[in-house]
Design an enzyme around this catalytic site. Structure first.
Site, mmCIF file in Angstrom:
data_model
loop_
_atom_site.group_PDB
_atom_site.id
_atom_site.type_symbol
_atom_site.label_atom_id
_atom_site.label_comp_id
_atom_site.label_asym_id
_atom_site.label_seq_id
_atom_site.Cartn_x
_atom_site.Cartn_y
_atom_site.Cartn_z
ATOM 1 N N HIS A 111 0.803 -1.262 -0.075
ATOM 2 C CA HIS A 111 0.022 -0.161 0.017
ATOM 3 C C HIS A 111 0.656 1.245 -0.163
ATOM 4 O O HIS A 111 1.874 1.502 0.679
ATOM 5 C CB HIS A 111 -0.905 0.075 1.097
ATOM 6 C CG HIS A 111 -1.732 1.136 1.427
ATOM 7 N ND1 HIS A 111 -1.467 2.107 2.653
ATOM 8 C CD2 HIS A 111 -2.657 1.738 0.525
ATOM 9 C CE1 HIS A 111 -2.363 3.013 2.401
ATOM 10 N NE2 HIS A 111 -3.133 2.997 1.209
ATOM 11 N N SER A 112 0.493 2.099 -0.848
ATOM 12 C CA SER A 112 1.208 3.491 -0.772
ATOM 13 C C SER A 112 2.694 3.334 -0.957
ATOM 14 O O SER A 112 3.178 2.671 -1.985
ATOM 15 C CB SER A 112 0.621 4.180 0.464
ATOM 16 O OG SER A 112 1.135 5.673 0.240
ATOM 17 N N SER A 113 3.399 4.015 0.045
ATOM 18 C CA SER A 113 4.919 3.943 -0.223
ATOM 19 C C SER A 113 5.549 2.507 -0.052
ATOM 20 O O SER A 113 6.842 2.251 -0.385
ATOM 21 C CB SER A 113 5.410 4.709 0.876
ATOM 22 O OG SER A 113 5.118 4.095 2.285
ATOM 23 N N HIS A 250 -7.797 7.043 0.481
ATOM 24 C CA HIS A 250 -6.498 6.221 0.502
ATOM 25 C C HIS A 250 -6.333 4.872 1.089
ATOM 26 O O HIS A 250 -5.644 4.067 0.516
ATOM 27 C CB HIS A 250 -5.321 7.323 0.685
ATOM 28 C CG HIS A 250 -3.899 6.833 0.454
ATOM 29 N ND1 HIS A 250 -3.568 6.415 -0.848
ATOM 30 C CD2 HIS A 250 -2.653 6.841 1.090
ATOM 31 C CE1 HIS A 250 -2.173 5.889 -0.983
ATOM 32 N NE2 HIS A 250 -1.841 6.302 0.501
#
Length: 268
Positions: A111-113, A250
């Site tokens: 997820h994300s980074s 997000h």
């Protein structure tokens, strides 16, 4: 010449064989769909394994095995934070999990980074990964860092933290990620400072993730991010990739756990 009754018997026998074959094929498909899978869920900046609880519960209730580790220096491992905790450390967290748990045929989710983490980890464990999923995440190339790819606002804050010589990047409020209102206080209470060295270090190897058989990119349409919009558009043109859009902030695993679990099982 065979009698009419004999022809009827043969037709009935052939029909029975065909029906049995269809049932066997159907059973095999159902077994393939319901066979236990192994999922490794990797969180993004400021989060920890806690953010996957709802998704993990849904997958485990269907008989699947789920690992949702907290990376070194955050959440339940925040006591291990030092200035030396970086992207390489977090990649090693994932690689060692695979090594010590003897994991194979894994659905690896970032997820994300954590897109940085799973991309570089795939260089070492790619052959043990059956599906790789980028969840509203960065898909970096060699030389990229989180600071270099971040949206303008977060990038400025990270650059200022680096200039001050800070050890950590302070959490961003859940509202900034458009987390649903009833969960914002909970997410804010759980988020911890993130080791700054992990967002500064550049990716040194990438490419193995492209050789993984099943690849997917999931975009949270309720979170504004030109970077992720561009990534989604690029992935739609890439052979071998499935793309999804989810009406969510997000933190998809918090906002839409049912839909996310459904997608993960589909791409497994």
């Amino acid at each position: 010449m065979p009698s009419a009754s004999l022809k009827t018997t043969r037709r009935a026998a052939l029909g029975a064989l065909a029906a049995a074959g269809a049932l066997a094929a159907g059973a095999a498909r159902v077994e393939a769909q319901t066979a236990p899978k192994t999922f490794v869920l990797v969180h993004g900046t400021w989060h920890g394994g806690w953010c996957w609880r709802r998704v993990a519960d849904r997958l485990q209730s269907k008989g699947h095995k789920v690992y949702a580790p907290s990376l070194t220096g955050v959440a339940d491992r925040s006591h291990l934070l030092t200035k030396d905790v970086n992207l390489t450390t977090h990649v090693t967290d994932v690689v060692n999990l695979f090594k010590w748990e003897d994991l194979k045929d894994v659905v690896l989710v970032g997820h994300s980074s954590a897109g940085f983490v799973i991309t570089q980890a795939a260089e070492q464990i790619g052959t043990q990964v059956a599906s790789i999923v980028y969840l509203d995440a960065f898909v970096p190339q060699v030389g990229d860092s989180l600071i270099s790819l971040a949206n303008p606002g977060p990038r400025k804050a990270l650059e200022e933290a680096v200039a001050r010589g800070d050890l950590v990047a302070k959490p961003v409020p859940a509202a900034a990620f458009n987390v649903n209102e009833k969960d914002r206080a909970w997410v804010d209470a759980k988020c911890t400072p993130h080791p700054l060295a992990a967002v500064v270090e550049k990716v040194t190897a990438a490419g193995s993730h492209e050789r993984i058989a099943r690849k997917a990119y999931i975009r949270a349409s309720g979170f504004k991010s030109p970077v992720f919009d561009e990534t989604l558009a690029r992935m739609k043109t890439m052979p071998g990739w499935k793309t999804y859009e989810v009406a969510s902030g997000h933190d998809v695993m918090v906002d839409q756990p049912d839909r996310l679990a459904e997608i993960l099982l589909e791409v497994a």
